[in-house]
Design an enzyme around this catalytic site. Structure first.
Site, PDB file in Angstrom:
ATOM      1  N   HIS A  21     -49.399   0.079  28.687  1.00 45.46           N
ATOM      2  CA  HIS A  21     -48.762   1.401  28.554  1.00 45.46           C
ATOM      3  C   HIS A  21     -49.799   2.519  28.596  1.00 45.46           C
ATOM      4  O   HIS A  21     -49.488   3.636  29.008  1.00 45.46           O
ATOM      5  CB  HIS A  21     -47.935   1.460  27.257  1.00 45.46           C
ATOM      6  CG  HIS A  21     -46.694   0.618  27.345  1.00 45.46           C
ATOM      7  ND1 HIS A  21     -45.429   1.140  27.441  1.00 45.46           N
ATOM      8  CD2 HIS A  21     -46.536  -0.728  27.403  1.00 45.46           C
ATOM      9  CE1 HIS A  21     -44.543   0.170  27.534  1.00 45.46           C
ATOM     10  NE2 HIS A  21     -45.195  -0.985  27.500  1.00 45.46           N
ATOM     11  N   ASP A 117     -44.284   8.113  25.703  1.00 45.32           N
ATOM     12  CA  ASP A 117     -43.674   6.847  26.111  1.00 45.32           C
ATOM     13  C   ASP A 117     -42.392   6.692  25.296  1.00 45.32           C
ATOM     14  O   ASP A 117     -42.448   6.713  24.054  1.00 45.32           O
ATOM     15  CB  ASP A 117     -44.657   5.704  25.802  1.00 45.32           C
ATOM     16  CG  ASP A 117     -44.212   4.387  26.414  1.00 45.32           C
ATOM     17  OD1 ASP A 117     -43.023   4.051  26.268  1.00 45.32           O
ATOM     18  OD2 ASP A 117     -45.051   3.706  27.016  1.00 45.32           O
TER      19      ASP A 117
END
Ligand code: UDP
Length: 460
Positions: A21, A117
């Site tokens: 990520h 995110d």
């Protein structure tokens, strides 16, 4: 209106704290810096202690800042329980993030936008408390996000009762093709809640970005956009391997593992297309039995192979097998390597992968066909697209005991490396590479979408 004392827009970039990520957000930050945007990437204090950062290749307008998630000594591993980790991270992280935004807001560079995110959906609520633009950045493929959207809104009921699954914009799916949180929501309830929660406040996001590119998932993007407008801004693969539009952008730059000495000399000594690159990313952990089958399958294929086994995974493979692989003269086992540099080496003919989204995109962008051995989370759906939609690889079959046998691994590798099917996959992979380059190049779909995002900041 008061004159701004600074010239650049300032974006806070907040990734979920894991390798898969962080990489896309860091790459996106570099792209933004070429468009005159200042970026501060915020990760946890624990990550700051463990990361290996090649800061010399990063633009000066990209900086790092750190906040505590409450687990500064070990991050997730300090707790071991994902549910506890996520809830503490939310409570402690949001308090610390507020302080960090306040700190920047009294400096010469106040924050204009928070890119977050959606695994950390609470970040958007913090941004909104400060009246700052909030941009969700989905780091997984559009089809996966779209399936979660369907489940969250009750458009796809779990447990799934009728097969095949038919969702507009997606190919027909069997259960084994769906993300693990869809086919088995009870297996990791905390992760299931996390992926569903992505949509709990997304209506407050000013913009939604996805790490994909339009032509790669055109039908999904069109279908999802009707329900939830999105901008594809990927692939977030270092620009050196695509359009070369971002200076010094050759690597993912931030590694959570210690890099091994470069395997490039070893690869350079191998004939073109003769070697398999094997990596299962930063989180997959195979059983001892499965590791053995993989090792024997690789040895049985007769090909050269470079296998990334991070130190923490070495407990699942016997020293004798590692020794046998090295002494065969065919195998090299390493801890962690610069993956892009390896995938782009001419010796690589195939990638045996867990089908993590970054690895999949990186292989597509470098034109490398894949043998997919998906395990959990988004990986099964990524593998479905690799095999049936993009036709750049094949997915291994799992036997009745849940094991992929050495014979299966060997046979898939041989097909991809040597067969007509493999040649076709290589041609397809090269086509996707060209389309990826087109998307990120000047006036490509992703480039235009990034400009749209930047223009939105300027209007704020
Ligand atoms: N990677 C790397 N070196 C390695 C293995 C992996 O740099 O030896 C990088 C890879 O390039 C990718 C990321 O780690 O960007 C893994 O992300 P992915 O989404 O594929 O898998 P995850 O780790 O999230 O399961």
């Amino acid at each position: 209106m008061e004159e701004r004392k600074y010239s650049n827009m300032h974006v806070l970039m907040i990734p979920y704290p894991s390798q898969g990520h962080i990489n896309p957000m860091l790459q996106f930050s570099k792209r933004l810096s070429t468009k005159g945007v200042k970026v501060t990437m915020v990760t946890t204090i624990f990550i700051s202690k463990t990361m290996h950062l090649q800061s010399s290749s990063l633009p000066s307008s990209l900086q790092f800042d750190f906040i505590s998630d409450g687990y500064d000594e070990g991050g997730f591993t300090q707790v071991g329980n994902i549910s506890t980790y996520l809830s503490h991270m939310q409570a402690i992280g949001s308090k610390n993030l507020k302080e960090l935004i306040q700190k920047h807001n009294v400096s010469d560079h106040p924050i204009d936008c928070v890119v977050y995110d959606p695994f950390l959906q609470w970040v958007l609520d913090v941004a909104k408390e400060f009246n700052i633009i909030g941009a969700a950045f989905f780091t997984q493929m559009c089809a996966v996000n779209y399936m979660y959207y369907y489940v969250y809104h009750g458009l796809l009921k779990l447990p799934i009762s009728s097969m095949p699954i038919s969702i507009p914009g997606l190919p027909l799916l069997e259960l084994k093709d769906t993300p693990s949180f869809v086919y088995d929501p009870g297996f990791y309830p905390a992760y299931y809640e996390m992926v569903m929660n992505q949509y709990s406040n997304i209506h407050k996001a000013d913009i939604i970005l996805v790490n994909s590119f339009y032509k790669l998932e055109d039908q999904v993007v069109d279908s999802m956009s009707k329900l939830c407008p999105i901008l594809t801004i990927g692939p977030t693969v270092p620009s050196f391997y695509l359009d070369k539009g971002v200076p010094n952008d050759k690597d993912n730059d931030l590694n959570l593992f210690q890099l091994d000495s470069s395997p490039i000399n070893w690869l350079n000594s191998k004939p073109e297309g003769s070697a398999i690159y094997v990596s299962f990313g930063s989180m997959v952990c195979f059983s001892i039995e499965q590791m053995k089958e993989i090792a024997l399958g690789l040895l049985g294929s007769g090909s050269n192979f470079l296998w990334v086994i991070p130190n923490m995974e070495k407990k699942n493979i016997s020293k004798e097998l590692v020794e046998e692989m090295s002494s065969s003269g065919k195998g090299l086992v390493v801890n962690w390597i610069p993956q892009l540099e390896v995938l782009s080496n001419k010796a690589i003919g195939c990638f045996l992968t867990h089908s993590g989204w970054n690895s999949t995109l990186e292989a597509l962008c470098l034109g490398v066909p894949m043998v997919a051995i998906p395990q959990w989370t988004d990986q099964p759906l990524n593998a479905k697209y690799v095999e049936d939609v993009w036709k750049v690889g094949m997915r291994v079959k799992v036997n009745e005991n849940g094991i992929v046998t050495k014979e299966e691994i060997e046979s898939c590798i041989m097909k991809v490396m040597e067969n007509d099917i493999g040649r076709e996959m290589k041609i397809n992979a090269k086509k996707w590479r060209e389309l990826a380059i087109e998307a990120v190049s000047h006036s490509g779909t992703s480039d235009n979408n990034i400009n749209e995002f930047v223009n939105k900041l300027k209007r704020s």
